[in-house]
Design an enzyme around this catalytic site. Sequence first.
Site, PDB file in Angstrom:
ATOM      1  CG  ASP A  22       0.942   4.333  -2.175  1.00  0.00           C
ATOM      2  OD1 ASP A  22       1.930   5.333  -2.075  1.00  0.00           O
ATOM      3  OD2 ASP A  22       0.294   4.066  -1.142  1.00  0.00           O
ATOM      4  CD  GLU A  41       8.089  12.850  -1.559  1.00  0.00           C
ATOM      5  OE1 GLU A  41       6.776  12.494  -1.331  1.00  0.00           O
ATOM      6  OE2 GLU A  41       8.845  13.127  -0.635  1.00  0.00           O
TER       7      GLU A  41
HETATM    8  N1  ADE Z   1       3.564   8.120   1.347  1.00  0.00           N
HETATM    9  C1  ADE Z   1       3.291   7.738   0.015  1.00  0.00           C
HETATM   10  N2  ADE Z   1       2.386   6.704   0.119  1.00  0.00           N
HETATM   11  C2  ADE Z   1       2.534   6.382   1.347  1.00  0.00           C
HETATM   12  C3  ADE Z   1       1.826   5.641   2.236  1.00  0.00           C
HETATM   13  N3  ADE Z   1       1.437   4.180   1.678  1.00  0.00           N
HETATM   14  N4  ADE Z   1       1.941   5.322   3.634  1.00  0.00           N
HETATM   15  C4  ADE Z   1       2.613   6.290   4.163  1.00  0.00           C
HETATM   16  N5  ADE Z   1       3.170   7.508   3.465  1.00  0.00           N
HETATM   17  C5  ADE Z   1       3.114   7.360   2.089  1.00  0.00           C
END
Ligand code: ADE
Length: 272
Positions: free
Chosen positions: A236, A33
């Site tokens: 996501d 990141e």
């Molecule tokens: N960071 C990236 N995706 C995430 C998720 N689905 N839940 C918590 N932290 C995250």
Amino acid sequence: MSSASVNTRVNTADGGAHVTHRPLGILAALPQELGDLIEAMRGESGVRTITHGQRDYHLGTVHGAPCVVTLARVGKVAAAATVSALIHEFDVEAVVFTGVAGGVATEVRVGDIVVANALLQHDLDATPLFPRFEVPLLGMSRFAADAALAAQLAAACERFVAEEGAASAARFGTREPRVHRGLIISGDQFVASAVAVKALRDVLPDALAVEMEGAAIAQVCHEYGVPCAIVRTISDTADDHAPQSFVSFLTEIAGTYSNAILRRFLEARRAG
Ligand code: ADE
């Protein structure tokens, strides 16, 4: 101030010295990141690395800005401990967190970028003693990002999208990124089911994205009066596909976004 300070001191005509630049603290949870930030620092000014509390703090100049760059690792405790060290050991003037997040709002899609206006801990619940989400004895549930810093970060994101958004989308097979501003929520869970993300949407209808560090950083910065801003690229949508989507976005795309946003942000800071 600790001996680890990277402030720039300028000698004045009367033989005194004054501080011109306190460094900016830049952190992410995971190395992917941060992109190439530490390499960029190595090439520009060289890097001085100080280990403190099992974390490496990299001191130097990146894109013209004196910075302390580090990895918080994952979760709210890790983030709070790291930002506390940035404030107390390295005397940072402001904090910027970069990383990925899961989209919560339906209009926030993979490849989009979210810059926080405010942050909240979605797993903090001391009911019935205190309202849900409220930090006991602080009387607050939402911690504002610094308005000016967040605006500079969002402007850097908008420039990235205008200059490279279409090419990035074609390269990574995502839609052309959109930049959103609003609430980011944090908790010590990786959210990975349609049921769980709907529950968050239902209880916090203005939440744009979910991650695991930002609200802890914002709370500590609030308590010490240090400006902070948080930018997250959506890896996501926090549903059942989240684990695969997260891993491929993290390994293939996250660093490119981070490099592109931070370079524009830091160059504008130097110019401004
Ligand atoms: N960071 C990236 N995706 C995430 C998720 N689905 N839940 C918590 N932290 C995250």
